[in-house]
Design an enzyme around this catalytic site. Structure first.
Site, PDB file in Angstrom:
ATOM      1  N   CYS A  18       0.654  -1.176   0.094  1.00  0.00           N
ATOM      2  CA  CYS A  18       0.124   0.125  -0.089  1.00  0.00           C
ATOM      3  C   CYS A  18       0.750   1.342   0.047  1.00  0.00           C
ATOM      4  O   CYS A  18       0.359   2.471  -0.395  1.00  0.00           O
ATOM      5  CB  CYS A  18      -0.920   0.107   1.193  1.00  0.00           C
ATOM      6  SG  CYS A  18      -1.988  -1.401   1.430  1.00  0.00           S
ATOM      7  N   HIS A  60      -3.952   6.975   1.197  1.00  0.00           N
ATOM      8  CA  HIS A  60      -4.265   5.569   0.653  1.00  0.00           C
ATOM      9  C   HIS A  60      -5.867   5.317   1.200  1.00  0.00           C
ATOM     10  O   HIS A  60      -6.285   5.598   2.197  1.00  0.00           O
ATOM     11  CB  HIS A  60      -3.135   4.569   1.561  1.00  0.00           C
ATOM     12  CG  HIS A  60      -3.362   3.415   1.129  1.00  0.00           C
ATOM     13  ND1 HIS A  60      -3.857   2.785  -0.156  1.00  0.00           N
ATOM     14  CD2 HIS A  60      -3.500   2.252   2.116  1.00  0.00           C
ATOM     15  CE1 HIS A  60      -3.984   1.412   0.066  1.00  0.00           C
ATOM     16  NE2 HIS A  60      -3.877   0.917   1.321  1.00  0.00           N
ATOM     17  N   ASN A  76      -9.936  -0.966  -2.108  1.00  0.00           N
ATOM     18  CA  ASN A  76      -8.573  -0.768  -2.017  1.00  0.00           C
ATOM     19  C   ASN A  76      -7.795  -1.582  -3.107  1.00  0.00           C
ATOM     20  O   ASN A  76      -7.717  -2.638  -3.232  1.00  0.00           O
ATOM     21  CB  ASN A  76      -8.152  -1.416  -0.673  1.00  0.00           C
ATOM     22  CG  ASN A  76      -6.684  -1.213  -0.370  1.00  0.00           C
ATOM     23  OD1 ASN A  76      -5.870  -0.837  -1.256  1.00  0.00           O
ATOM     24  ND2 ASN A  76      -6.385  -1.929   0.955  1.00  0.00           N
TER      25      ASN A  76
END
Ligand code: UT7
Length: 337
Positions: free
Chosen positions: A115, A264, A294
């Site tokens: 990430c 993020h 995500n």
């Protein structure tokens, strides 16, 4: 002085949308559970019967970023690609992207920082640009998660979170004396703590055990991501504010100076908690997770591109990004768009 700046941004998501309701045909879950816990409504997944892979999505995003930057692909000196869902175990997906872009000879570097991969990527690009080794660098975050997820009830805690997508930026070196309003990457801060590596990971296939790598007895769900969601959540809400403040203090800026926060996108509740702790007004945080889930290394460039396209991010704005993910890794970037 040599400094680096973003010359253009682009993104791409595959056309097929999977709503939360669609997922109920695969596993025991509900739209209510997913929205309440994560804020996600839908995500894009590649056609599961196709050969579409991460470098294909990366290519689409790269072409768009080059176009937005008005830079010819031949001007690119280095490709940096961040992904946790590579086309193959080796060689790196950056090499596949380089081949699809038809740019033989230039270096292609893969980053496995999950990430946080995109921020690690722009930080590395920044060093090469500032050292004058390269003039233009393509940095891409791309993921095809969908083909590597356990789409049964066993994997539901992880699977409902992830979407496929790609985002890319072209970064360039500029020479001069930047002032307060100069468009540039101001700083990046990177961190990792491998003591938490097994809190979010894919254990198999691996080499960290005796015997053959592909022994069938090892594949009992351990070939899918395993996550201790609560621990990830707790550390994300602690480390993202810390690293964000690290960037701001180093630049002598305050939270009030920032025009837009592009974090993020792991879970809307994480970003809400970060904003609440720092007393950042909701309207200053640009979230895309409800539509894309995500997309790991792609969330930040995808968010930047969406913010530009929707008119939310305008030239001259001060932007702060922060990310947290597997490793554990966490990082921040402060930039004047
Ligand atoms: O980029 C970094 C990647 N990851 C993250 O940032 C994730 C951070 N963590 C999280 O976002 C949250 O921990 C989750 C959203 C993943 C899970 O939320 P939670 O509040 O920690 O739920 P839980 O894992 O404690 O599960 C609560 C219940 C369990 O049922 P029981 O044992 O209470 O009967 C789970 O089995 O919810 C169940 N559950 C689900 N139910 C419906 C877990 N996943 C699902 C699901 N649908 N998809």
């Amino acid at each position: 002085m040599i400094y680096s700046k973003f010359l253009g941004v682009g993104s791409y998501v595959p056309p097929r949308v999977w709503t939360n309701q669609d997922l109920t045909s695969l596993m025991d879950t509900s739209d209510e559970w997913i929205q309440q816990r994560t804020g996600i409504k839908e995500r894009h997944w590649v056609d599961q019967d196709s050969a579409t892979c991460t470098s294909d999505l990366a290519l689409e995003a790269s072409v768009r970023a080059l176009e937005a930057a008005n830079v010819k692909k031949e001007e690119i000196d280095l490709i940096i690609l961040a992904t946790l869902s590579p086309d193959h175990e080796f060689p790196g997906t950056g090499c596949f992207l380089q081949s699809k872009l038809d740019l033989p000879g230039i270096p292609a570097l893969d980053i496995r920082q999950q990430c946080t991969g995109f921020i690690y990527g722009i930080s590395i690009a920044d060093q090469f640009l500032k050292s004058k080794q390269y003039k233009k660098v393509l940095v891409v975050g791309a993921e095809v998660h969908s083909k590597g997820l356990d789409k049964t009830t066993r994997g539901r805690d992880v699977t409902v979170l992830f979407g496929d997508g790609a985002g890319a930026v072209v970064m360039g070196a500029e020479e001069g004396a930047p002032d307060e309003k100069t468009s540039r990457l101001i700083n990046t801060f990177l961190h990792a703590d491998g003591r938490f590596a097994k809190e979010l990971w894919v254990p198999e296939p691996g080499l960290a055990h005796p015997g053959p790598r592909m022994a069938p007895e090892r594949f009992d769900g351990r070939e899918y991501p395993q996550m201790n969601g609560k621990t990830v959540f707790t550390y994300a809400t602690k480390k993202m504010p810390e690293v964000l403040m690290e960037s701001l203090s180093a630049a002598g800026k305050t939270l009030e100076d920032v025009d837009l926060f592009i974090f993020h996108q792991a879970n809307l509740r994480i970003n809400e908690m970060v904003a609440k702790q720092l007393r950042i007004p909701e309207e200053k945080v640009y979230n895309t997770i409800s539509r894309f889930g995500n997309t790991t290394a792609a969330t930040i460039p995808l968010g930047i591109d969406e913010a530009v396209k929707s008119g939310r991010l305008k030239k001259g704005m001060l932007v702060a990004s922060a990310a947290f993910g597997a490793g554990f890794t966490w990082a921040s970037a402060l930039y004047r768009w």
